[in-house]
Structures are given as C-alpha cells and as structure tokens.
Write a protein that holds these residues in place. Structure first.
Motif, short mmCIF file in Angstrom:
data_model
loop_
_atom_site.label_atom_id
_atom_site.label_comp_id
_atom_site.label_asym_id
_atom_site.label_seq_id
_atom_site.Cartn_x
_atom_site.Cartn_y
_atom_site.Cartn_z
N ASP A 20 0.81 -1.22 0.00
CA ASP A 20 0.00 0.00 0.00
C ASP A 20 0.84 1.27 0.00
OD1 ASP A 20 1.04 -0.01 2.53
OD2 ASP A 20 -0.89 0.06 3.58
N GLY A 21 2.17 1.13 -0.10
CA GLY A 21 3.06 2.28 -0.15
C GLY A 21 3.56 2.74 1.19
N SER A 22 3.07 2.17 2.28
CA SER A 22 3.55 2.54 3.62
C SER A 22 4.89 1.87 3.90
CB SER A 22 2.51 2.14 4.69
OG SER A 22 2.36 0.73 4.69
N ASN A 23 5.52 2.26 5.01
CA ASN A 23 6.79 1.64 5.39
C ASN A 23 6.58 0.16 5.67
OD1 ASN A 23 8.05 4.18 5.33
ND2 ASN A 23 7.53 4.58 7.47
N LEU A 24 7.44 -0.69 5.12
CA LEU A 24 7.32 -2.12 5.37
C LEU A 24 7.64 -2.43 6.84
CD1 LEU A 24 6.84 -4.99 4.36
CD2 LEU A 24 9.27 -5.09 3.69
N TYR A 25 8.67 -1.75 7.36
CA TYR A 25 9.07 -1.97 8.75
C TYR A 25 8.86 -0.69 9.54
CZ TYR A 25 11.19 -6.23 6.99
OH TYR A 25 11.38 -7.46 6.40
N ASP A 26 8.05 -0.80 10.58
CA ASP A 26 7.81 0.35 11.46
C ASP A 26 8.90 0.49 12.52
OD1 ASP A 26 5.31 1.11 10.31
OD2 ASP A 26 4.36 -0.56 11.34
N ARG A 27 9.54 -0.61 12.84
CA ARG A 27 10.49 -0.60 13.95
C ARG A 27 11.64 -1.54 13.65
NH1 ARG A 27 9.70 -3.61 19.71
NH2 ARG A 27 11.29 -2.51 20.93
N ILE A 28 12.85 -1.14 14.07
CA ILE A 28 14.05 -1.96 13.87
C ILE A 28 14.79 -2.05 15.21
CG2 ILE A 28 16.26 -2.17 12.66
CD1 ILE A 28 15.00 -0.57 10.36
N ILE A 29 15.22 -3.26 15.54
CA ILE A 29 16.00 -3.50 16.75
C ILE A 29 17.36 -4.05 16.34
CG2 ILE A 29 16.12 -4.76 18.94
CD1 ILE A 29 13.05 -5.09 18.73
N LEU A 30 18.43 -3.46 16.85
CA LEU A 30 19.79 -3.91 16.56
C LEU A 30 20.32 -4.67 17.78
CD1 LEU A 30 21.78 -1.01 14.84
CD2 LEU A 30 21.56 -3.34 14.00
N VAL A 31 20.78 -5.91 17.56
CA VAL A 31 21.38 -6.70 18.64
C VAL A 31 22.78 -7.12 18.20
CG1 VAL A 31 21.18 -8.74 20.11
CG2 VAL A 31 19.10 -7.58 19.30
N GLY A 32 23.80 -6.68 18.93
CA GLY A 32 25.17 -7.01 18.58
C GLY A 32 25.86 -7.78 19.70
N HIS A 33 26.50 -8.89 19.35
CA HIS A 33 27.22 -9.69 20.34
C HIS A 33 28.72 -9.53 20.14
CE1 HIS A 33 29.19 -13.64 21.50
NE2 HIS A 33 28.74 -13.17 22.65
N SER A 34 29.45 -9.29 21.22
CA SER A 34 30.91 -9.22 21.19
C SER A 34 31.34 -8.14 20.19
CB SER A 34 31.48 -10.60 20.84
OG SER A 34 32.88 -10.63 20.99
N LEU A 35 32.22 -8.48 19.25
CA LEU A 35 32.65 -7.50 18.25
C LEU A 35 31.47 -7.02 17.43
CD1 LEU A 35 34.94 -5.94 16.88
CD2 LEU A 35 35.33 -7.93 15.42
N GLY A 36 30.44 -7.86 17.28
CA GLY A 36 29.24 -7.44 16.57
C GLY A 36 28.56 -6.25 17.22
N SER A 37 28.74 -6.06 18.53
CA SER A 37 28.15 -4.90 19.18
C SER A 37 28.86 -3.61 18.76
CB SER A 37 28.21 -5.06 20.70
OG SER A 37 29.56 -5.02 21.17
N VAL A 38 30.16 -3.69 18.52
CA VAL A 38 30.91 -2.53 18.04
C VAL A 38 30.48 -2.19 16.62
CG1 VAL A 38 33.20 -1.56 17.71
CG2 VAL A 38 32.84 -3.29 19.47
N ILE A 39 30.30 -3.22 15.80
CA ILE A 39 29.81 -3.01 14.43
C ILE A 39 28.41 -2.39 14.47
CG2 ILE A 39 29.16 -4.18 12.30
CD1 ILE A 39 31.35 -6.27 12.99
N ALA A 40 27.56 -2.88 15.38
CA ALA A 40 26.21 -2.32 15.51
C ALA A 40 26.27 -0.83 15.86
CB ALA A 40 25.43 -3.10 16.57
N TYR A 41 27.12 -0.49 16.82
CA TYR A 41 27.28 0.92 17.21
C TYR A 41 27.78 1.76 16.04
CZ TYR A 41 29.40 5.02 19.45
OH TYR A 41 29.77 6.30 19.78
#
Length: 452
Positions: free
Chosen positions: A213-234
């Motif tokens: 319908d043209g609206s945003n597909l995702y209304d909300r996004i959550i980022l979860v980073g583990h270990s070095l992945g948390s630095v990449i997330a930041y």
C-alpha cells in the motif's frame, strides 16, 4: 500520538562476534531462543524465507507471525565473517604492542589481571628458554640428566609444536578479527569499510522498503550485537544516522522534551527509566513518516565497548575529546550552549543546552546534530561478571542501561559465558534480553522500570 505505537511489522538485526562463524548459525540460535512459541502448536515459531536484502545467497530471514507476545517480526543476520580474511601474526603483534606496552594504570581495572597474566607468561617463557639453553649452569646434576634422556627432546618439540599451533589458531582465527577491526592500519581499512558498508546498506534497505500500500514495510528496527558485533552495531548506527538525520521531520516540541530529559538525567534529577521513556516517546513521534528513524533499540551483549578508551582511543582523555567533537555518539547526546545568534532563532528561550540546531530562519524547525542517534534510540548493555570481553559501557554516558548478570551454567572459568547470553540454560540473561527487545508492548514503557 497514541498511547502505544501501532507496529505492523518489525525487523531484528543480529550481528555475530568473532571467529569462523557459519552463516545463519547465530541467527537461528538467537531466534529459537527469543521468539515466543507459536500459539498454534502445529506451526513452528518462525518460518525461513528468502532474504532479499542480503548480497549473499547463504542468508535467509526468519519470520515470526504476529501473535499475543510479538508483532510480526523478521529476524535478519548481518553476516560479516567472510569480509574479514587474511589475518597475519604481525597484526596480532601490532595490537599486543599497543595493548600491553603501556603503564598498568592505563589499563581498566576489569582487565588489569590480563595485563599481568600476559607479562607473567612472557617472563615464564623467557625463563624456560634461558633454562633450556643454559641448563648446565642452572640445574643440579639430577635434573640435568632429564635433558639427556632420549625421549625428552622429541616430547618437548611435539608439545611446543602443538602449543604453537593452538596459539596461532586462537590468535589468528578468533582474536585476529577484533584486532584488525579495532586497528585502522592501512591493510585493515578495506575490511572495516566493507563490513560497515554492508551494515549501513542493510539499514538503508530496511528503511526504504515499502509495503504493497506504499507505507513503510518496517515500522520498527532492533539492533542486537554480540561481542565485536556490538561494536559493528554501534558503528553502523551512528554512520546511518549521519545519512538520515538531516531528513528527519521531528517537531520542535518533541526535541524540547528529549533535550530537557537529557539535561535532567545528566543532573540526576530524573531516573534512567524516565529518560528512556522520553527517548521512546521521541522515537514514536516520528516512526510512521517516510523519512523517519526507525531504530528504537540498540542492545549490546558482552561488548568490548566497555573498554572503548583502549579500543577506540589511546586513553580516556582522547576518547572524551572525540566524544566532545561528536566523532563518537554518546547517550545522552553531547549538549552545547546556544550562541547569541542561535538563541534569537529559538522559540523556547528558556533552553540552556541542546543537541539540535535551527533548520529554518524563523526557528520553527530544528534538526538533531550528527551525533544524536540516542535522542531516539534506547541503548541496553548486558554482560556476565566472568565475561571479560564485555562490561559496563559507562564511558558512553548515563543514558545506557547496563545490566550485570551472573552466569548460571558457565561460571567456572573466565570467558566461559561469553557465547551463552541467549542460552536457555541462562534463564536470567535470556529473560532480560527478551524483556528489553520488547517484541510487543501493551503500553508505553513504565516509569518504574528497575535497572542496574
């Protein structure tokens, strides 16, 4: 604004840590742990569907349909292990030189025992080398005979070879990823760029995706980073904010509210829970618009950002300077006093500090500055007491909710709990993670949320 945001669909991005990770392993284990069971027992908790946002066919998205305990949720993995290759022992040497050839007082207290362990092993190794080469002078006759047996030298050689191989595998395969990401030497810059570029591209595509319908597909996004992945997330959070923040349409009254909450938190006039509610309210005021910021939460797990003054700077003073210069985003965002010229454009003349600036001549519109993603994004950080990779990320400001956990099943050795934060045997950690992801909400976050 309604009492609670109406979320049609949300995305959870999981970013793995160091090591030879296989695609989808982290994501599947994570989704199996946190996704609520399907109310229909004949159906699985989620379905594996094509991931149209990834540039590799190895990845898929896991979709959990809307039910009592969750909005419709797509789980994605930002897989980056294949982008960090070719680590050499020299990379480790450069990193060790930077980490351990410094004053002990400059090492965070939580890591100081590792500093002394490193130097203790160096002294032990040197002592053994001297002893082996000068045994005639150093050892009594009874022990010198041991060195002359036919089996001694071959046994020592085999043990040394096995030890060297083990150390090389650990250093190059696991520690090497972190060493190269944290060390912007010329040969590491292309890998850092590829990883961050992939992460920003994923955030951009999720923001740009549209429903039929043209609206945003995702209304909300959550980022979860583990270990070095948390630095990449930041990193990708702040880099994507630089791209999207000039386009945001945030009402000045909403900016006033979050700036006032940030100032009050800095002065310890309000609780952390009240400040986090203000962040969520600011996010919810704009999440439905086309040009909106939809990352409501950053969750870091066993994060090396606890030692950012080691990894992102040379010392605490340098890290603080970079934060003041807005190179690194803090929570709350770094405020400044308005100039006399800027003050004339302000509608609210009572403001004493801000992290926004006028975007129109009459002051009716304002824009959040380039280091203010945490005006809208809540940051939760969790760590086990025996996981010395992570710790409290207090160096990024009082707006981070730090949760100290005691491992229930992996508390015997240092680092043993590092890869078990959403292990079902770690019920306290898993339940806390699920609560902070808030896959659905009955109302706005309460004021009386207890934090540690």
């Amino acid at each position: 604004m309604p009492s609670k945001p109406a979320i049609s669909r949300q995305a959870v991005i999981v970013i793995h840590g160091i090591g030879e990770q296989h695609p989808m392993d982290t994501l599947r284990g994570f989704a199996e742990a946190v996704a609520p069971p399907n109310q229909n027992p004949d159906k699985p908790a989620f379905f594996s569907k094509p991931d149209h946002f990834s540039d590799t066919f190895e990845l898929r998205r896991l979709t959990a349909h809307r039910q009592r305990n969750t909005f419709k949720t797509d789980y994605f993995e930002l897989y980056w292990a294949h982008l960090m290759t070719g680590t050499e022992l020299l990379d480790i040497v450069w990193w060790a030189r930077a980490m351990f050839f410094r004053r002990p007082s400059s090492i965070p207290k939580r890591l100081r025992w590792l500093f002394w362990l490193f130097w203790g092993l160096i002294v032990l190794a040197c002592s053994l080398i001297i002893l082996f080469n000068y045994r005639e002078a150093c050892l009594p006759t009874s022990l010198r005979c041991l060195f002359q047996t036919t089996w001694f030298k071959p046994t020592v050689s085999v043990l040394f070879a096995v030890l060297s191989l083990s150390v090389n595998i650990i250093l190059l395969t696991y520690l090497g990823d972190a060493v190269r990401y944290f060390t912007p030497r010329p040969r590491n810059v292309p890998e850092r760029q590829k990883i961050r570029k992939a992460g920003v591209a994923l955030l951009r595509q999720l923001h740009d995706a549209r429903a039929p319908d043209g609206s945003n597909l995702y209304d909300r996004i959550i980022l979860v980073g583990h270990s070095l992945g948390s630095v990449i997330a930041y990193d990708i959070l702040r880099l994507f904010w630089n791209e999207i923040s000039p386009k945001l349409d945030v009402q000045p009254t909403d900016i006033d509210t979050i700036e006032a909450a940030a100032s009050a938190l800095e002065k310890q006039e309000i609780s952390l829970a009240t400040y986090r509610q203000a962040q969520f309210t600011c996010w919810a005021s704009q999440y439905k618009t086309n040009h909106s910021w939809r990352i409501s939460d950053l969750i870091t797990v066993g994060s090396p950002l606890a030692f950012a003054d080691l990894h992102l700077a040379n010392n605490p003073a340098e890290l603080a300077q970079k934060q003041r210069e807005r190179e690194f985003a803090t929570n709350p965002p770094r405020t400044e006093l308005p100039t006399a010229k800027q003050l004339k454009k302000l509608i609210n003349k009572d403001k004493t500090a801000w992290f926004s600036y006028p975007a129109s001549d009459d002051g009716s519109k304002r824009t959040l500055h380039q280091a203010a993603p945490f005006a809208m994004t809540r940051w939760t950080n969790m760590f086990f007491t025996n996981d010395y990779v992570g710790g409290p990320v207090t160096c990024f400001g009082p707006g981070v909710e730090n949760k100290k956990l005691i491992s229930q099943a992996h508390n015997t050795l240092p680092f043993a709990s590092h890869t078990h934060y959403w292990d079902k045997a770690e019920s306290e950690s898993l339940h806390y993670l699920q609560a902070k992801m808030q896959l659905t909400f009955a109302a706005m976050p309460p004021n009386n949320t207890k934090t540690e």
